[in-house]
Design a protein around this motif. Structure first.
Motif, PDB file in Angstrom:
ATOM      1  N   ARG A   3       0.817  -1.210   0.000  1.00 60.71           N
ATOM      2  CA  ARG A   3       0.000   0.000   0.000  1.00 60.71           C
ATOM      3  C   ARG A   3       0.846   1.252   0.000  1.00 60.71           C
ATOM      4  O   ARG A   3       0.318   2.365  -0.007  1.00 60.71           O
ATOM      5  N   ALA A   4       2.172   1.102   0.020  1.00 57.29           N
ATOM      6  CA  ALA A   4       3.070   2.255   0.003  1.00 57.29           C
ATOM      7  C   ALA A   4       4.326   1.887  -0.764  1.00 57.29           C
ATOM      8  O   ALA A   4       4.858   0.782  -0.631  1.00 57.29           O
ATOM      9  N   VAL A   5       4.793   2.820  -1.589  1.00 61.03           N
ATOM     10  CA  VAL A   5       6.021   2.621  -2.345  1.00 61.03           C
ATOM     11  C   VAL A   5       6.851   3.886  -2.212  1.00 61.03           C
ATOM     12  O   VAL A   5       6.315   4.989  -2.067  1.00 61.03           O
ATOM     13  N   ALA A   6       8.162   3.733  -2.239  1.00 57.42           N
ATOM     14  CA  ALA A   6       9.054   4.878  -2.097  1.00 57.42           C
ATOM     15  C   ALA A   6       9.764   5.153  -3.416  1.00 57.42           C
ATOM     16  O   ALA A   6      10.033   4.239  -4.203  1.00 57.42           O
ATOM     17  N   ARG A  89      27.488   7.723  -2.168  1.00 60.42           N
ATOM     18  CA  ARG A  89      26.580   6.677  -2.637  1.00 60.42           C
ATOM     19  C   ARG A  89      26.205   5.729  -1.495  1.00 60.42           C
ATOM     20  O   ARG A  89      25.027   5.395  -1.313  1.00 60.42           O
ATOM     21  N   THR A  90      27.188   5.301  -0.722  1.00 60.50           N
ATOM     22  CA  THR A  90      26.921   4.397   0.396  1.00 60.50           C
ATOM     23  C   THR A  90      25.998   5.041   1.423  1.00 60.50           C
ATOM     24  O   THR A  90      25.032   4.432   1.898  1.00 60.50           O
ATOM     25  N   ALA A  91      26.296   6.297   1.754  1.00 63.04           N
ATOM     26  CA  ALA A  91      25.478   7.005   2.744  1.00 63.04           C
ATOM     27  C   ALA A  91      24.071   7.254   2.217  1.00 63.04           C
ATOM     28  O   ALA A  91      23.092   7.203   2.973  1.00 63.04           O
ATOM     29  N   ARG A  92      23.959   7.521   0.915  1.00 58.56           N
ATOM     30  CA  ARG A  92      22.645   7.783   0.323  1.00 58.56           C
ATOM     31  C   ARG A  92      21.747   6.550   0.427  1.00 58.56           C
ATOM     32  O   ARG A  92      20.585   6.652   0.832  1.00 58.56           O
ATOM     33  N   TYR A  93      22.284   5.385   0.067  1.00 64.02           N
ATOM     34  CA  TYR A  93      21.463   4.176   0.131  1.00 64.02           C
ATOM     35  C   TYR A  93      21.088   3.838   1.564  1.00 64.02           C
ATOM     36  O   TYR A  93      19.980   3.361   1.825  1.00 64.02           O
ATOM     37  N   ALA A  94      21.988   4.083   2.493  1.00 62.73           N
ATOM     38  CA  ALA A  94      21.671   3.825   3.904  1.00 62.73           C
ATOM     39  C   ALA A  94      20.538   4.739   4.366  1.00 62.73           C
ATOM     40  O   ALA A  94      19.625   4.311   5.084  1.00 62.73           O
ATOM     41  N   ALA A  95      20.588   6.014   3.955  1.00 67.41           N
ATOM     42  CA  ALA A  95      19.536   6.956   4.336  1.00 67.41           C
ATOM     43  C   ALA A  95      18.203   6.585   3.691  1.00 67.41           C
ATOM     44  O   ALA A  95      17.148   6.640   4.331  1.00 67.41           O
ATOM     45  N   LEU A  96      18.237   6.203   2.418  1.00 64.95           N
ATOM     46  CA  LEU A  96      17.013   5.769   1.746  1.00 64.95           C
ATOM     47  C   LEU A  96      16.412   4.554   2.442  1.00 64.95           C
ATOM     48  O   LEU A  96      15.185   4.458   2.599  1.00 64.95           O
ATOM     49  N   ARG A  97      17.274   3.642   2.855  1.00 61.33           N
ATOM     50  CA  ARG A  97      16.801   2.437   3.546  1.00 61.33           C
ATOM     51  C   ARG A  97      16.093   2.801   4.849  1.00 61.33           C
ATOM     52  O   ARG A  97      15.002   2.300   5.150  1.00 61.33           O
ATOM     53  N   ARG A  98      16.703   3.705   5.609  1.00 61.67           N
ATOM     54  CA  ARG A  98      16.097   4.101   6.884  1.00 61.67           C
ATOM     55  C   ARG A  98      14.744   4.769   6.675  1.00 61.67           C
ATOM     56  O   ARG A  98      13.765   4.464   7.375  1.00 61.67           O
ATOM     57  N   MET A  99      14.680   5.675   5.719  1.00 60.63           N
ATOM     58  CA  MET A  99      13.417   6.392   5.486  1.00 60.63           C
ATOM     59  C   MET A  99      12.338   5.463   4.954  1.00 60.63           C
ATOM     60  O   MET A  99      11.170   5.563   5.348  1.00 60.63           O
ATOM     61  N   ARG A 101      12.009   2.225   5.442  1.00 59.68           N
ATOM     62  CA  ARG A 101      11.532   1.359   6.525  1.00 59.68           C
ATOM     63  C   ARG A 101      10.635   2.125   7.485  1.00 59.68           C
ATOM     64  O   ARG A 101       9.594   1.611   7.941  1.00 59.68           O
ATOM     65  N   ALA A 102      11.024   3.367   7.807  1.00 53.32           N
ATOM     66  CA  ALA A 102      10.218   4.171   8.723  1.00 53.32           C
ATOM     67  C   ALA A 102       8.837   4.448   8.146  1.00 53.32           C
ATOM     68  O   ALA A 102       7.856   4.574   8.894  1.00 53.32           O
ATOM     69  N   ALA A 103       8.747   4.533   6.808  1.00 49.61           N
ATOM     70  CA  ALA A 103       7.471   4.807   6.147  1.00 49.61           C
ATOM     71  C   ALA A 103       6.660   3.541   5.901  1.00 49.61           C
ATOM     72  O   ALA A 103       5.528   3.616   5.416  1.00 49.61           O
ATOM     73  N   GLY A 104       7.227   2.381   6.217  1.00 52.74           N
ATOM     74  CA  GLY A 104       6.512   1.125   5.992  1.00 52.74           C
ATOM     75  C   GLY A 104       6.554   0.655   4.549  1.00 52.74           C
ATOM     76  O   GLY A 104       5.721  -0.156   4.132  1.00 52.74           O
ATOM     77  N   CYS A 105       7.511   1.165   3.769  1.00 52.31           N
ATOM     78  CA  CYS A 105       7.641   0.759   2.364  1.00 52.31           C
ATOM     79  C   CYS A 105       8.553  -0.458   2.250  1.00 52.31           C
ATOM     80  O   CYS A 105       9.536  -0.582   2.978  1.00 52.31           O
ATOM     81  N   THR A 106       8.231  -1.336   1.324  1.00 53.70           N
ATOM     82  CA  THR A 106       9.076  -2.499   1.065  1.00 53.70           C
ATOM     83  C   THR A 106       9.756  -2.401  -0.296  1.00 53.70           C
ATOM     84  O   THR A 106      10.539  -3.280  -0.655  1.00 53.70           O
ATOM     85  N   MET A 107       9.450  -1.343  -1.055  1.00 52.69           N
ATOM     86  CA  MET A 107      10.062  -1.160  -2.371  1.00 52.69           C
ATOM     87  C   MET A 107      10.495   0.288  -2.548  1.00 52.69           C
ATOM     88  O   MET A 107       9.762   1.214  -2.192  1.00 52.69           O
ATOM     89  N   ALA A 139      18.009  -4.616 -12.557  1.00 52.16           N
ATOM     90  CA  ALA A 139      16.691  -3.987 -12.700  1.00 52.16           C
ATOM     91  C   ALA A 139      15.903  -4.087 -11.403  1.00 52.16           C
ATOM     92  O   ALA A 139      15.102  -3.207 -11.081  1.00 52.16           O
ATOM     93  N   SER A 140      16.141  -5.143 -10.646  1.00 47.97           N
ATOM     94  CA  SER A 140      15.478  -5.321  -9.365  1.00 47.97           C
ATOM     95  C   SER A 140      16.331  -6.228  -8.495  1.00 47.97           C
ATOM     96  O   SER A 140      16.887  -7.212  -8.982  1.00 47.97           O
ATOM     97  N   VAL A 141      16.476  -5.865  -7.223  1.00 49.67           N
ATOM     98  CA  VAL A 141      17.252  -6.690  -6.311  1.00 49.67           C
ATOM     99  C   VAL A 141      16.685  -6.531  -4.905  1.00 49.67           C
ATOM    100  O   VAL A 141      16.231  -5.451  -4.520  1.00 49.67           O
ATOM    101  N   GLU A 142      16.677  -7.608  -4.147  1.00 49.45           N
ATOM    102  CA  GLU A 142      16.236  -7.562  -2.752  1.00 49.45           C
ATOM    103  C   GLU A 142      17.457  -7.489  -1.853  1.00 49.45           C
ATOM    104  O   GLU A 142      18.376  -8.310  -1.964  1.00 49.45           O
ATOM    105  N   ARG A 143      17.458  -6.487  -0.993  1.00 48.06           N
ATOM    106  CA  ARG A 143      18.592  -6.305  -0.105  1.00 48.06           C
ATOM    107  C   ARG A 143      18.112  -5.662   1.191  1.00 48.06           C
ATOM    108  O   ARG A 143      17.383  -4.681   1.169  1.00 48.06           O
ATOM    109  N   ASP A 144      18.517  -6.236   2.308  1.00 50.22           N
ATOM    110  CA  ASP A 144      18.177  -5.693   3.624  1.00 50.22           C
ATOM    111  C   ASP A 144      16.678  -5.536   3.824  1.00 50.22           C
ATOM    112  O   ASP A 144      16.204  -4.554   4.407  1.00 50.22           O
ATOM    113  N   GLY A 145      15.917  -6.489   3.301  1.00 50.46           N
ATOM    114  CA  GLY A 145      14.481  -6.464   3.507  1.00 50.46           C
ATOM    115  C   GLY A 145      13.713  -5.527   2.597  1.00 50.46           C
ATOM    116  O   GLY A 145      12.508  -5.357   2.764  1.00 50.46           O
ATOM    117  N   LEU A 146      14.406  -4.923   1.624  1.00 45.23           N
ATOM    118  CA  LEU A 146      13.752  -4.017   0.684  1.00 45.23           C
ATOM    119  C   LEU A 146      14.001  -4.478  -0.747  1.00 45.23           C
ATOM    120  O   LEU A 146      15.034  -5.068  -1.045  1.00 45.23           O
TER     121      LEU A 146
END
Length: 232
Positions: A3-6, A89-99, A101-107, A139-146
């Motif tokens: 129900r939510a996508v980032a 790049r590393t810090a950006r992906y870490a920040a995106l991951r945190r946000m 997850r906080a929003a309840g998005c899985t993608m 094109a698509s990869v699952e990593r750290d639950g996202l």
């Protein structure tokens, strides 16, 4: 169905187009779209970029589009000898991951396109990468639950530019893209014009080569797993 996508939203042309297209697709579907912006703190214009992105999302929300804006500020200080590109790049992906997850998005949707993929393959080849590196960006990869998805990886940048013009979308221009100290910028500004002039199909051919390398890498991984199971 989630129900939510980032969407990773820098405010540049490509991410602006992807966010807008995602919002149009989500409207009326009960799907909430979270626009995730990372403030790296590396540019004098970073505050302006963040403000632009937030204002744009407010305008879209007033038009009835299902967007929520989130931002995270970083304070990056690369160590001596470290690549600013790699650290950011590393810090950006870490920040995106945190946000996300906080929003309840899985993608999380990323706006990389076909030329980005072609450039990635060339850079990896110049670094002497093997099959995994030459596969470029998945094109698509699952990593750290996202799930990290690049829906426009086969899309030419000219098509994205046309979309932006058609919808009259406002976007920012990152002045660091002209900094030739970064390898990708040198490739993009100095090498790519000559390469595409000499070989007009270079972008599509290199992107295809990356896809074939990804297929080969997947086969090698399957064989390795089968061999490991046999050995065990």
């Amino acid at each position: 169905m989630p129900r939510a996508v980032a969407v990773a939203y820098s405010g540049g042309r490509d991410s602006t187009a992807l966010l807008h297209a995602t919002l149009l697709a989500a409207a009326g579907q009960g799907l909430e779209v979270h626009a995730l912006h990372v403030h790296h703190g590396l540019s004098d214009h970073a505050d302006d970029w963040l403000a632009h992105c937030e204002r744009q999302c407010v305008r879209w929300a007033r038009q009835g589009l299902p967007v929520r804006f989130q931002a995270e500020r970083l304070a990056l200080v690369p160590a001596r000898g470290e690549s600013v590109e790699a650290v950011a790049r590393t810090a950006r992906y870490a920040a995106l991951r945190r946000m996300a997850r906080a929003a309840g998005c899985t993608m999380v949707l990323l706006a990389h396109h076909r030329r980005d993929q072609a450039e990635t393959l060339l850079l990896q080849a110049l670094r002497g990468a093997g099959v995994a590196g030459l596969a470029g960006m998945p094109a698509s990869v699952e990593r750290d639950g996202l799930t990290w998805a690049r829906p426009w990886l086969d899309r030419a940048p000219e098509a994205i530019a046309a979309y932006v013009r058609r919808h009259r979308l406002r976007h920012i221009e990152d002045d660091s893209n002209a900094d030739r100290r970064h390898a990708r910028n040198r490739l993009r500004l100095e090498v790519w014009p000559a390469l595409s002039a000499a070989f007009p199909q270079a972008e599509a051919a290199l992107a295809d080569a990356a896809r074939w390398a990804a297929d080969a890498d997947a086969v090698l991984r399957e064989l390795a797993q089968a061999d490991l199971a046999a050995c065990a």
